[in-house]
Design a protein around this motif. Structure first.
Motif: not given
Length: 308
Positions: A100-107, A149-155, A233-238
């Protein structure tokens, strides 16, 4: 000998007990069948990972017993042999990883979801640890980029943070307070998307052993081993550079980047040479652990003595 007509009312098994036993046996059989049929077993343990010739080394792999018996995994002990003895308590089924985080499709992915994302491949990578020892390991996995790629990272997603499991019931050494748990690591986005960065589920054609970071970990071969987070257990795009465990604990000794660099010593020992596990003599440490041709361009213009 007592015969049927000799049994008293107290000799008969209560209904609640035999029903619970049946339920336990039923659930155990179902769990065993599900485990045996899972992609984790059939693909990784079943040797379905195709060797990738682009990632072969003209070096002998470290023997399996060394790879699985000499580990850094402080949640199971600070001595190198302790994780192999203590990590049996780790429960690796019904495992999920939240992205989750800066993504369009958290999963939230379960481990079988992850294994369906991309074909598994075997890659032989060097692993270099900051204590100046190294191994050569045939890892099983696929590029982390396929998951991201599955969660579509934001810019504005510039970094990726990894968070490991922290469960005192399963991990006996969390109580020692060596680090501020849970274990956290991070990469810059371009590092995370690099084809060398491997989402890893096995080694030597087998399911990843508990002491090596089961059921899913990261392997970043041009960095020191502590960057390759285990039991994730978690991956966060920040957007901002995330806090990482060893950098927080000892910032003078463990930088965020942690690229293998023989010219930058650890404050307590030299990094210019390393001992391959199983060898007697040391050998020169390779810049970027030997992967400079593939990754040096990521750090063009950076002072790698300051950004260590």
């Amino acid at each position: 000998m007592r015969y049927r007509n000799d049994l008293s009312e107290n000799d008969v098994t209560p209904e609640w007990l035999w029903r619970s036993r049946r339920a336990f046996l039923r659930d155990a059989l179902l769990a065993t069948a599900a485990w045996a049929a899972s992609p984790l077993v059939t693909r990784a343990a079943g040797l379905a990972a195709a060797p990738n010739p682009a990632f072969r080394l003209a070096e002998e792999p470290t023997p399996l017993d060394k790879v699985t018996g000499y580990n850094n995994f402080y949640e199971f002990g600070t001595d190198k042999e302790e994780p192999a003895r203590q990590a049996g308590s780790l429960r690796t089924r019904l495992w999920t990883v939240t992205v989750d985080g800066e993504v369009n499709k958290p999963r939230t992915f379960d481990i079988d979801d992850i294994l369906r994302l991309a074909p598994l491949e075997e890659r032989i990578y060097r692993l270099r640890c900051v204590e100046a020892w190294s191994m050569v390991i045939p890892w099983v996995g696929f590029p982390l980029a396929a998951l991201l790629k599955q969660v579509e990272p934001r810019g504005n997603a510039r970094f990726v943070q990894f968070v490991s499991l922290a469960d005192r019931q399963q991990m006996p050494d969390l109580g020692r307070g060596v680090l501020d748990w849970p274990y956290r690591e991070g990469l810059r986005m371009d590092e995370a998307l690099h084809p060398l960065t491997l989402l890893t589920v096995g080694l030597y054609g087998q399911v990843l052993p508990n002491q090596n970071g089961a059921p899913v970990r990261i392997v970043v071969p041009w960095k020191y081993g502590f960057k390759s987070a285990k039991s994730i257990v978690a991956i966060r795009l920040v957007e901002a550079m995330p806090a990482t465990s060893w950098n927080q604990a000892a910032p003078r000794e463990y930088g965020f980047y942690a690229n293998v660099n023989p010219a930058v010593d650890h404050p307590r020992w030299s990094q210019a040479r390393e001992r391959r596990i199983g060898d007697f003599f040391k050998r020169p440490t390779l810049p970027f652990n030997g992967y400079g041709e593939q990754v040096a361009s990521l750090y063009a213009g950076m002072d790698l003595a300051r950004h260590f």
